[in-house]
Scaffold this active site. Structure first.
Site, PDB file in Angstrom:
ATOM      1  N   VAL A  72     -12.685  -5.559   1.484  1.00  0.00           N
ATOM      2  CA  VAL A  72     -12.335  -4.183   1.396  1.00  0.00           C
ATOM      3  C   VAL A  72     -11.264  -3.924   2.826  1.00  0.00           C
ATOM      4  O   VAL A  72     -11.709  -4.232   3.994  1.00  0.00           O
ATOM      5  CB  VAL A  72     -13.350  -2.980   1.797  1.00  0.00           C
ATOM      6  CG1 VAL A  72     -12.839  -1.709   1.977  1.00  0.00           C
ATOM      7  CG2 VAL A  72     -14.154  -3.237   0.411  1.00  0.00           C
TER       8      VAL A  72
ATOM      9  N   THR B 239       0.931  -1.303  -0.244  1.00  0.00           N
ATOM     10  CA  THR B 239       0.069   0.039   0.135  1.00  0.00           C
ATOM     11  C   THR B 239       0.819   1.249   0.077  1.00  0.00           C
ATOM     12  O   THR B 239       2.042   1.126   0.754  1.00  0.00           O
ATOM     13  CB  THR B 239      -0.710   0.204   1.308  1.00  0.00           C
ATOM     14  OG1 THR B 239      -1.353  -1.277   1.165  1.00  0.00           O
ATOM     15  CG2 THR B 239      -2.013   1.169   1.396  1.00  0.00           C
TER      16      THR B 239
ATOM     17  N   GLY C 270      -4.690  -4.670   7.104  1.00  0.00           N
ATOM     18  CA  GLY C 270      -5.971  -3.401   6.942  1.00  0.00           C
ATOM     19  C   GLY C 270      -6.863  -4.052   8.250  1.00  0.00           C
ATOM     20  O   GLY C 270      -7.442  -3.153   9.156  1.00  0.00           O
TER      21      GLY C 270
ATOM     22  N   ASP D 258      -8.266  -1.203   4.992  1.00  0.00           N
ATOM     23  CA  ASP D 258      -8.490  -0.208   5.483  1.00  0.00           C
ATOM     24  C   ASP D 258      -8.141   1.152   4.636  1.00  0.00           C
ATOM     25  O   ASP D 258      -8.606   2.163   4.953  1.00  0.00           O
ATOM     26  CB  ASP D 258      -7.276  -0.176   6.620  1.00  0.00           C
ATOM     27  CG  ASP D 258      -6.085  -0.313   6.365  1.00  0.00           C
ATOM     28  OD1 ASP D 258      -5.777  -1.073   5.208  1.00  0.00           O
ATOM     29  OD2 ASP D 258      -4.944   0.155   6.874  1.00  0.00           O
TER      30      ASP D 258
ATOM     31  N   THR E  76       0.140   1.374   6.134  1.00  0.00           N
ATOM     32  CA  THR E  76       0.075   0.288   5.320  1.00  0.00           C
ATOM     33  C   THR E  76       0.215  -0.873   6.303  1.00  0.00           C
ATOM     34  O   THR E  76       0.433  -0.988   7.362  1.00  0.00           O
ATOM     35  CB  THR E  76       1.456   0.650   4.578  1.00  0.00           C
ATOM     36  OG1 THR E  76       2.605   0.275   5.460  1.00  0.00           O
ATOM     37  CG2 THR E  76       1.353   1.870   3.662  1.00  0.00           C
TER      38      THR E  76
HETATM   39  N1  GLY Z   1      -3.447  -1.619   4.305  1.00  0.00           N
HETATM   40  C1  GLY Z   1      -3.905  -2.398   3.003  1.00  0.00           C
HETATM   41  C2  GLY Z   1      -4.966  -3.375   3.276  1.00  0.00           C
HETATM   42  O1  GLY Z   1      -5.030  -4.185   4.101  1.00  0.00           O
HETATM   43  O2  GLY Z   1      -5.705  -3.460   2.121  1.00  0.00           O
END
Ligand code: GLY
Length: 373
Positions: free
Chosen positions: A241, A212, A266, A243, A263
């Site tokens: 989905v 990310t 999430g 974070d 990052t």
């Molecule tokens: N931090 C990115 C995700 O978990 O999608």
């Protein structure tokens, strides 16, 4: 500080109820009264995850040489990786979901105008950060998902393209082939990546599973913006989905205080609303680094046992980045060894992150391999 009649009644009621005004409440009152917390500007600074190193340089140049808006600048910064087919963490070439389909998430906030936009599970459009900004600029909504997000993007003139590169397709096939010893696929583990490129929750050593970019900027007027973009966890369930597109989790910005983002895993961050929490900690007076570390501690405290080792340490990676209105910055991760990108008057560079646990305390990655290799 002027206190309105309504605020005065509120304070009176709290006092009558035997409550002491804690610091956030006080900060809110200061803010609403126009006596804004941290209301002064410092030098322009751009801060991002390590993979945003090219992006912070571009964003800083745009802010300082072209007087670009902070959000325009950081979106141009993350576009570099979104459009790079070799970057498997975001945009074109991002690692796909379990069905081999690339689904992208992004969100952004624009401090001076107090607006936000986001998209989740977006297919076939390489720059979800720009689509998130279009949601912000052109709609009365904040978050569009799946087919609705794509339809909106096409209407806005974004170009549809296949985001699954040959390299990512091969990685996905290898993962798929290794899933089940009793199915009709022969296992093909490929070459394991270097140990430092493997995340703890990486099944079958097929590259990393999260990647990310978070980027935050402040200019010399103290105007702040934030953006986060990702292809999410590799091999995720369709529709998952993370974070990144969630305002307050993957990124957050308050023009009176600062910005933050994340990052890594999430699912761990969503539960603590990490970016929002960091900005609130900074509002209470913590430095960006202290705020990030405190939020890592909150994540650990809210993690279920299956994701902790026997010493209570997380079996996943998560990183936070923060930028204060006055230009101070910081970042933190659970384990020693991480870096983040900074661009300021001293140039664009990687800086070591603060951490909660030393390298030696890092648990061994669970040993997972192709069962029929
Ligand atoms: N931090 C990115 C995700 O978990 O999608």
């Amino acid at each position: 500080m002027t206190v309105t009649r309504r605020e005065f009644i509120g304070i009176g009621a709290a006092t009558a109820a035997g409550l002491t005004l804690h610091r956030p409440a006080r900060a809110e009152i200061l803010e609403r009264s126009g006596d804004r917390v941290g209301d002064f500007a410092g030098p322009p600074v751009v801060v991002a995850s390590a993979n945003g190193i090219r992006g912070v340089a571009r964003a800083y140049d745009m802010i300082t040489k072209q007087n670009a808006d902070t959000l325009d600048a950081i979106i141009a910064g993350v576009n570099i990786e979104e459009l790079d087919p070799d970057d498997q963490a975001v945009g074109l070439g991002g690692l796909p979901n379990e069905e081999g389909v690339v689904e992208l998430d992004a969100s952004c906030m624009h401090g001076p105008t107090k607006r936000a936009g986001a998209v989740a599970a977006l297919q076939d459009i390489a720059t979800p950060s720009n689509v998130a900004k279009a949601v912000m600029d052109y709609t009365d909504h904040i978050l569009l998902v799946g087919p609705g997000a794509k339809k909106f993007a096409l209407e806005m003139g974004f170009k549809e393209q296949n985001l699954l590169t040959e390299k990512s397709r091969q990685d996905w096939l290898r993962w798929k082939a290794c899933l089940n010893p009793n199915d009709n696929w022969l296992d093909n583990p490929g070459t394991p990546p270097p140990a430092d490129k493997v995340a703890y929750d990486d099944p079958l050593h097929v590259k990393f599973t999260t990647g990310t970019i978070n980027m935050n900027a402040v200019n010399s007027r103290g105007d702040i913006s934030s953006v986060t973009t990702t292809s999410g966890r590799a091999w995720k369930l369709p529709g998952r989905v993370g974070d990144s597109p969630l305002v307050g989790a993957g990124q957050y910005c308050d023009n009176t205080v600062g910005a933050a983002g994340s990052t890594g895993r999430g699912e761990a961050n969503i539960k603590v609303c990490g970016a929002f929490l960091i900005v609130e900690f900074m509002r209470q007076g913590m430095t960006p680094e202290q705020a990030c570390l405190r939020t890592i501690e909150r994540v650990v405290a809210l993690t279920e046992p299956r994701l902790l080792d026997r010493n209570g340490r997380p079996l996943f990676d998560l990183e936070f980045y923060a930028l204060a209105k006055d230009g101070r910055f910081g970042a933190a991760s659970a384990y020693e060894g991480g870096q983040f990108s900074v661009a300021d008057a001293s140039g664009a560079r990687l800086v070591p992150m603060a951490f909660k646990y030393s390298r030696a305390q890092r648990p061994m990655m669970p040993e997972v391999s192709c069962r029929r290799a």
